[in-house]
Design a protein around this motif. Structure first.
Motif, PDB file in Angstrom:
ATOM      1  N   GLU A   1     -92.823  89.516 -45.390  1.00  0.00           N
ATOM      2  CA  GLU A   1     -92.513  89.629 -43.969  1.00  0.00           C
ATOM      3  C   GLU A   1     -91.687  90.881 -43.682  1.00  0.00           C
ATOM      4  O   GLU A   1     -91.860  91.543 -42.649  1.00  0.00           O
ATOM      5  CB  GLU A   1     -91.762  88.384 -43.485  1.00  0.00           C
ATOM      6  CG  GLU A   1     -92.517  87.087 -43.633  1.00  0.00           C
ATOM      7  CD  GLU A   1     -93.744  86.985 -42.722  1.00  0.00           C
ATOM      8  OE1 GLU A   1     -94.205  88.011 -42.185  1.00  0.00           O
ATOM      9  OE2 GLU A   1     -94.246  85.859 -42.557  1.00  0.00           O
TER      10      GLU A   1
ATOM     11  N   ARG B   1     -90.752  83.912 -39.652  1.00  0.00           N
ATOM     12  CA  ARG B   1     -91.936  83.749 -38.812  1.00  0.00           C
ATOM     13  C   ARG B   1     -91.982  82.316 -38.297  1.00  0.00           C
ATOM     14  O   ARG B   1     -91.720  81.368 -39.020  1.00  0.00           O
ATOM     15  CB  ARG B   1     -93.199  84.049 -39.626  1.00  0.00           C
ATOM     16  CG  ARG B   1     -94.504  83.923 -38.837  1.00  0.00           C
ATOM     17  CD  ARG B   1     -95.681  84.294 -39.703  1.00  0.00           C
ATOM     18  NE  ARG B   1     -95.616  85.685 -40.104  1.00  0.00           N
ATOM     19  CZ  ARG B   1     -96.063  86.702 -39.358  1.00  0.00           C
ATOM     20  NH1 ARG B   1     -96.620  86.459 -38.187  1.00  0.00           N
ATOM     21  NH2 ARG B   1     -95.957  87.929 -39.778  1.00  0.00           N
TER      22      ARG B   1
ATOM     23  N   GLN C   1     -94.916  84.306 -34.186  1.00  0.00           N
ATOM     24  CA  GLN C   1     -94.001  85.401 -33.855  1.00  0.00           C
ATOM     25  C   GLN C   1     -93.193  85.786 -35.090  1.00  0.00           C
ATOM     26  O   GLN C   1     -92.766  84.929 -35.861  1.00  0.00           O
ATOM     27  CB  GLN C   1     -93.065  84.995 -32.717  1.00  0.00           C
ATOM     28  CG  GLN C   1     -93.795  84.778 -31.395  1.00  0.00           C
ATOM     29  CD  GLN C   1     -92.861  84.419 -30.267  1.00  0.00           C
ATOM     30  OE1 GLN C   1     -91.655  84.365 -30.438  1.00  0.00           O
ATOM     31  NE2 GLN C   1     -93.420  84.163 -29.094  1.00  0.00           N
ATOM     32  N   LEU C   2     -92.994  87.080 -35.241  1.00  0.00           N
ATOM     33  CA  LEU C   2     -92.211  87.608 -36.350  1.00  0.00           C
ATOM     34  C   LEU C   2     -90.829  87.977 -35.824  1.00  0.00           C
ATOM     35  O   LEU C   2     -90.702  88.746 -34.872  1.00  0.00           O
ATOM     36  CB  LEU C   2     -92.894  88.841 -36.939  1.00  0.00           C
ATOM     37  CG  LEU C   2     -92.185  89.514 -38.121  1.00  0.00           C
ATOM     38  CD1 LEU C   2     -92.146  88.570 -39.323  1.00  0.00           C
ATOM     39  CD2 LEU C   2     -92.896  90.817 -38.491  1.00  0.00           C
TER      40      LEU C   2
ATOM     41  N   PRO D   1    -101.271  88.476 -39.030  1.00  0.00           N
ATOM     42  CA  PRO D   1    -100.560  89.428 -39.875  1.00  0.00           C
ATOM     43  C   PRO D   1    -101.451  90.468 -40.543  1.00  0.00           C
ATOM     44  O   PRO D   1    -100.954  91.457 -41.083  1.00  0.00           O
ATOM     45  CB  PRO D   1     -99.879  88.533 -40.923  1.00  0.00           C
ATOM     46  CG  PRO D   1     -99.794  87.195 -40.280  1.00  0.00           C
ATOM     47  CD  PRO D   1    -101.028  87.085 -39.449  1.00  0.00           C
TER      48      PRO D   1
END
Length: 248
Positions: free
Chosen positions: A64, A164, A168-169, A193
């Motif tokens: 991430e 995450r 949404q990150l 992603p």
């Protein structure tokens, strides 16, 4: 009204956006991260799942973090409407133009008297009611990490949390040197992603200042890849002089 540089910049913080729903936030005291729960009215919210939950989702923190840096490197320009909820509950709206690295413009709608412009080295706040302009180095403000190049984020250790949730990150940043107090969490709409990083929109962010006050900013009508007029990021120190001369 926001009348000082420190107060105004502290008010540039967090958000997610939806067409009709409002984003509600709850800050985790340990991580500073929050999860958005979109509701018609602010109700209960949850904190971000712990790191092990993110790991179980099949995408570890290292993956991430790499995705976040990829997005920072790819997203260079952004234009949008913003809605800002200040620590006292007051709300302001306006237009944002972003040109990374280093440049951003927040043009507030009336009746707010504020215009905030970062020109690559300093952040200036013009207050048309007071006819004043205050400036500070970008690196000493909460805008530092929003405007920093990806290479600086990676080398400085500014990214302290990545997670995450619900497509949404979330990326939380703070100054490892302590020059800029508090922390800022950005939220990116990243439902795929594997999609090109340049197609990922910044949905908003929030900042928690050194005193724990939270300001939220949500973005709507986000447009990526549109070159902004460079003159938007220039604020003339003499912008109020003609008005003063007219009153003599």
């Amino acid at each position: 009204m926001l009348t000082t540089l420190a107060t105004a910049l502290a008010a540039l913080s967090t958000g997610w956006s939806g067409n009709e729903a409002h984003a509600a936030f709850d800050v985790n005291a340990d991580t500073g991260l929050a999860i958005v729960q979109e509701t018609q009215e602010a109700q209960e919210v949850e904190t971000l799942p712990p790191a092990e939950a993110v790991e179980q989702s099949g995408r570890g923190e290292a993956v991430e973090r790499a995705r976040a840096l990829e997005i920072f490197a790819a997203v260079e320009t952004l234009q949008a409407r913003f809605r800002q909820v200040n620590p006292d509950g007051s709300v302001s709206e306006g237009d944002i133009a972003l040109s990374r690295p280093g440049r951003v413009r927040f043009a507030y709608d009336a009746p707010s008297p504020l215009l905030i412009v970062a020109d690559g080295s300093t952040v200036a706040i013009a207050d048309s009611a007071l006819e004043t302009i205050d400036r500070a180095p970008i690196r000493s403000t909460p805008l530092r990490w929003l405007l920093a190049p990806a290479s600086e984020l990676e080398s400085s250790g500014a990214i302290v949390e990545v997670g995450r949730y619900d497509n949404q990150l979330y990326v939380t940043l703070e100054d490892p040197q302590g020059e800029a107090e508090g922390r800022v969490t950005l939220a990116f709409g990243d439902d795929d992603p594997a999609a090109p990083a340049g197609e990922v929109a910044l949905l908003g962010w929030y900042a928690v200042d050194g005193m724990g006050s939270l300001t939220q900013v949500t973005l709507d009508e986000v447009r990526l890849g549109q070159r902004a007029d460079p003159r938007l990021f220039v604020l003339d120190d003499d912008m109020f002089s003609s008005r003063r001369r007219g009153r003599r």
